[in-house]
Scaffold this active site. Structure first.
Site, PDB file in Angstrom:
ATOM      1  N   TYR A 288      29.938  51.152  21.211  1.00 46.93           N
ATOM      2  CA  TYR A 288      30.867  50.283  21.944  1.00 46.93           C
ATOM      3  C   TYR A 288      32.309  50.674  21.593  1.00 46.93           C
ATOM      4  O   TYR A 288      32.740  50.570  20.445  1.00 46.93           O
ATOM      5  CB  TYR A 288      30.637  48.797  21.604  1.00 46.93           C
ATOM      6  CG  TYR A 288      29.294  48.248  22.069  1.00 46.93           C
ATOM      7  CD1 TYR A 288      28.511  48.915  23.006  1.00 46.93           C
ATOM      8  CD2 TYR A 288      28.824  47.041  21.570  1.00 46.93           C
ATOM      9  CE1 TYR A 288      27.291  48.401  23.427  1.00 46.93           C
ATOM     10  CE2 TYR A 288      27.598  46.506  21.992  1.00 46.93           C
ATOM     11  CZ  TYR A 288      26.836  47.203  22.919  1.00 46.93           C
ATOM     12  OH  TYR A 288      25.633  46.686  23.330  1.00 46.93           O
TER      13      TYR A 288
ATOM     14  N   SER B 180      23.366  40.155  28.087  1.00 51.54           N
ATOM     15  CA  SER B 180      23.815  39.804  29.453  1.00 51.54           C
ATOM     16  C   SER B 180      23.199  38.478  29.913  1.00 51.54           C
ATOM     17  O   SER B 180      22.698  38.374  31.040  1.00 51.54           O
ATOM     18  CB  SER B 180      23.479  40.928  30.455  1.00 51.54           C
ATOM     19  OG  SER B 180      24.032  42.154  30.050  1.00 51.54           O
TER      20      SER B 180
ATOM     21  N   LEU C 180      24.586  35.888  30.875  1.00 49.94           N
ATOM     22  CA  LEU C 180      25.315  35.323  32.015  1.00 49.94           C
ATOM     23  C   LEU C 180      25.321  36.290  33.189  1.00 49.94           C
ATOM     24  O   LEU C 180      26.115  36.145  34.123  1.00 49.94           O
ATOM     25  CB  LEU C 180      26.768  35.016  31.594  1.00 49.94           C
ATOM     26  CG  LEU C 180      26.919  33.923  30.537  1.00 49.94           C
ATOM     27  CD1 LEU C 180      28.357  33.854  30.026  1.00 49.94           C
ATOM     28  CD2 LEU C 180      26.490  32.576  31.104  1.00 49.94           C
ATOM     29  N   ALA C 181      24.437  37.304  33.119  1.00 47.32           N
ATOM     30  CA  ALA C 181      24.426  38.364  34.145  1.00 47.32           C
ATOM     31  C   ALA C 181      25.853  38.905  34.327  1.00 47.32           C
ATOM     32  O   ALA C 181      26.349  39.047  35.444  1.00 47.32           O
ATOM     33  CB  ALA C 181      23.824  37.865  35.448  1.00 47.32           C
ATOM     34  N   GLN C 182      26.471  39.181  33.186  1.00 48.20           N
ATOM     35  CA  GLN C 182      27.824  39.748  33.128  1.00 48.20           C
ATOM     36  C   GLN C 182      28.849  38.873  33.868  1.00 48.20           C
ATOM     37  O   GLN C 182      29.798  39.378  34.467  1.00 48.20           O
ATOM     38  CB  GLN C 182      27.815  41.189  33.627  1.00 48.20           C
ATOM     39  CG  GLN C 182      26.862  42.039  32.759  1.00 48.20           C
ATOM     40  CD  GLN C 182      26.989  43.524  32.935  1.00 48.20           C
ATOM     41  OE1 GLN C 182      27.216  43.989  34.050  1.00 48.20           O
ATOM     42  NE2 GLN C 182      26.839  44.266  31.854  1.00 48.20           N
TER      43      GLN C 182
HETATM   44  N1  LIG Z   1      21.325  46.347  23.919  1.00 54.19           N
HETATM   45  C1  LIG Z   1      21.823  46.663  25.088  1.00 54.19           C
HETATM   46  O1  LIG Z   1      21.392  47.624  25.737  1.00 54.19           O
HETATM   47  C2  LIG Z   1      22.938  45.818  25.634  1.00 54.19           C
HETATM   48  C3  LIG Z   1      23.354  45.964  26.971  1.00 54.19           C
HETATM   49  C4  LIG Z   1      24.379  45.117  27.428  1.00 54.19           C
HETATM   50  C5  LIG Z   1      24.965  44.186  26.571  1.00 54.19           C
HETATM   51  N2  LIG Z   1      24.554  44.102  25.285  1.00 54.19           N
HETATM   52  C6  LIG Z   1      25.155  43.112  24.344  1.00 54.19           C
HETATM   53  O2  LIG Z   1      25.117  41.828  24.948  1.00 54.19           O
HETATM   54  C7  LIG Z   1      26.426  41.250  24.988  1.00 54.19           C
HETATM   55  C8  LIG Z   1      26.549  40.357  26.198  1.00 54.19           C
HETATM   56  O3  LIG Z   1      26.158  41.010  27.396  1.00 54.19           O
HETATM   57  P1  LIG Z   1      27.217  41.389  28.537  1.00 54.19           P
HETATM   58  O4  LIG Z   1      28.566  41.432  27.958  1.00 54.19           O
HETATM   59  O5  LIG Z   1      26.656  42.572  29.237  1.00 54.19           O
HETATM   60  O6  LIG Z   1      27.084  40.187  29.610  1.00 54.19           O
HETATM   61  P2  LIG Z   1      27.305  38.593  29.567  1.00 54.19           P
HETATM   62  O7  LIG Z   1      27.371  38.099  28.194  1.00 54.19           O
HETATM   63  O8  LIG Z   1      26.276  38.055  30.473  1.00 54.19           O
HETATM   64  O9  LIG Z   1      28.717  38.441  30.298  1.00 54.19           O
HETATM   65  C9  LIG Z   1      29.907  38.493  29.583  1.00 54.19           C
HETATM   66  C10 LIG Z   1      31.083  38.276  30.561  1.00 54.19           C
HETATM   67  O10 LIG Z   1      30.882  37.071  31.316  1.00 54.19           O
HETATM   68  C11 LIG Z   1      32.125  36.372  31.478  1.00 54.19           C
HETATM   69  N3  LIG Z   1      31.986  35.073  30.773  1.00 54.19           N
HETATM   70  C12 LIG Z   1      31.619  34.858  29.473  1.00 54.19           C
HETATM   71  N4  LIG Z   1      31.599  33.541  29.187  1.00 54.19           N
HETATM   72  C13 LIG Z   1      31.943  32.899  30.319  1.00 54.19           C
HETATM   73  C14 LIG Z   1      32.102  31.532  30.661  1.00 54.19           C
HETATM   74  N5  LIG Z   1      31.877  30.562  29.756  1.00 54.19           N
HETATM   75  N6  LIG Z   1      32.464  31.222  31.940  1.00 54.19           N
HETATM   76  C15 LIG Z   1      32.676  32.196  32.861  1.00 54.19           C
HETATM   77  N7  LIG Z   1      32.559  33.511  32.604  1.00 54.19           N
HETATM   78  C16 LIG Z   1      32.172  33.873  31.339  1.00 54.19           C
HETATM   79  C17 LIG Z   1      33.194  37.252  30.838  1.00 54.19           C
HETATM   80  O11 LIG Z   1      33.719  38.143  31.818  1.00 54.19           O
HETATM   81  P3  LIG Z   1      34.968  37.764  32.806  1.00 54.19           P
HETATM   82  O12 LIG Z   1      35.731  36.653  32.186  1.00 54.19           O
HETATM   83  O13 LIG Z   1      35.749  39.059  32.882  1.00 54.19           O
HETATM   84  O14 LIG Z   1      34.309  37.415  34.099  1.00 54.19           O
HETATM   85  C18 LIG Z   1      32.390  38.070  29.821  1.00 54.19           C
HETATM   86  O15 LIG Z   1      32.977  39.291  29.485  1.00 54.19           O
HETATM   87  C19 LIG Z   1      27.380  42.458  24.939  1.00 54.19           C
HETATM   88  O16 LIG Z   1      28.652  42.126  24.465  1.00 54.19           O
HETATM   89  C20 LIG Z   1      26.623  43.375  23.986  1.00 54.19           C
HETATM   90  O17 LIG Z   1      26.870  42.961  22.647  1.00 54.19           O
HETATM   91  C21 LIG Z   1      23.539  44.882  24.809  1.00 54.19           C
END
Ligand SMILES: NC(=O)c1ccc[n+]([C@@H]2O[C@H](COP(=O)([O-])OP(=O)(O)OC[C@H]3O[C@@H](n4cnc5c(N)ncnc54)[C@H](OP(=O)(O)O)[C@@H]3O)[C@@H](O)[C@H]2O)c1
Length: 342
Positions: free
Chosen positions: A59, A198, A200-202
């Protein structure tokens, strides 16, 4: 905050913090975020009882680990710190060197959870698990984990390690429920953990992205989830989330998280672009949905058929060669930044 009960020395919070966002180009939050907001997010998370912090050597090419380690400061030793190794050269020696480099960037003497970021499609896990066993023996690694593993490969890794492989970190949310088939029942039956990435589905499940309101960063402009057709297909789910949220004076994102961590074996690691999001995500741990609400969400999400099933950019629907090349490139950048001391 609520915590898992899986016999670890340190507590694992049901809502953790994902830090892929910290200093990474794909998320594109920029320097003010990397230098200030990320720090504030971590400090607030600590105050609110978050103990699970997830990062990875790739990362931001090591930057996420550095930012997280600095922000945790003296609290580094009291949290459950999880990072990941790129399994491009899955030899026992290489995994030991990578662990030492991650510990240095994080500023710790022990990695509480060391995860294999994805299954190497060419090499079985016997060699990498030999390295993990030796790291556990030396005390540098507490628990071993895997990520993006099938149940079969997770169990095989455990056999090779000769010890429990505590966690499998996989995508799990209302738009991807495939872990329910076999990973969740296995984790629950054996005192293991599913770390939901993910959740929150990103950001899609917050309901804020629709019509012309779309995220601009590369990770999401290229994701099938954020294509107009899939956003339209998810409309019923977003409407149900909002209805449930209204009944709890909560937000849709909070309901999506409450749903994800409902299962006893699941901890979720949402990323956050602001302190407010972090606070809101942590508060979701206290939301109890009633049976009717779970059923309504289950039903509407089961009907959802995305036009293409998205894959994590760092999981691999890619061919084995593309997979190795991509991982090698990320790893090379991480090592280069180490050499330059960035
Ligand atoms: N092992 C793997 O292969 C893998 C793959 C992916 C991720 N991960 C890990 O999982 C973590 C989380 O997954 P992710 O970042 O892909 O997706 P996520 O947690 O589903 O989405 C994060 C994004 O959602 C938005 N968000 C967060 N909280 C919110 C809220 N309360 N209200 C509205 N929007 C909100 C923000 O973006 P905006 O504000 O810009 O909209 C934030 O950057 C990563 O940081 C990483 O550590 C691991």
């Amino acid at each position: 905050m609520r915590y898992l009960n899986v016999g670890t020395d340190k507590k694992i919070s049901k809502i953790g913090l994902g830090t892929w966002q910290f200093g990474s180009r794909e998320w594109g939050y920029g320097e003010p975020y990397a230098k200030r907001e990320a720090y504030a997010i971590v400090r607030r998370a600590l105050k609110l009882g978050v103990t699970l912090f997830d990062t990875a050597e790739i990362y931001g090419s090591g930057r996420s680990e550095r930012i997280l380690g600095r922000a945790l400061g003296e609290d580094r030793e009291s949290v459950f710190l999880a990072t990941k190794v790129v399994p491009v050269v899955p030899s026992a020696l290489a995994v030991k060197q990578r662990a030492v480099a991650s510990a240095k960037r994080l500023g710790v003497s022990r990695l509480d959870l060391y995860q294999v970021h994805w299954p190497n499609p060419l090499v079985p896990d016997s060699t990498i698990m030999r390295g993990m066993r030796s790291l556990q023996g030396s005390g540098l690694v507490g628990d071993v984990g895997v990520s993006n593993y099938s149940l079969e490969r997770w169990r095989a890794a455990e056999e090779k390690l000769g010890n429990r492989v505590l966690c499998n970190q996989v995508r799990y949310s209302l738009v991807d429920r495939s872990p329910e088939r076999d990973l969740l029942p296995f984790a629950e039956a054996h005192g293991h953990v599913i770390i939901a990435f993910s959740p929150l589905a990103q950001g899609m499940l917050s309901g804020k992205y629709h019509g012309t309101d779309l995220p601009a960063n590369s990770i999401r402009t290229t994701s099938p989830l954020f294509q107009p057709e899939n956003l339209a297909r998810s409309n019923d789910l977003i409407v149900t989330l909002r209805e449930v949220a209204d009944a709890h004076a909560a937000t849709s994102a909070q309901i999506a998280l409450a749903w994800a961590i409902h299962h006893p074996a699941v901890a979720a690691i949402p990323g956050a672009s602001s302190v407010e999001q972090l606070e809101s995500n942590v508060a979701a741990a206290e939301i109890e949905l009633d049976d009717d609400e779970y059923q309504a969400l289950d039903k509407v999400s089961a009907r959802l058929r995305p036009a293409t099933v998205p894959d994590a950019p760092d999981r691999l629907s890619l061919s084995a060669l593309e997979h190795a090349a991509r991982g090698g490139w990320y790893l090379a950048k991480t090592v280069w930044h180490d050499v330059r001391g960035r």
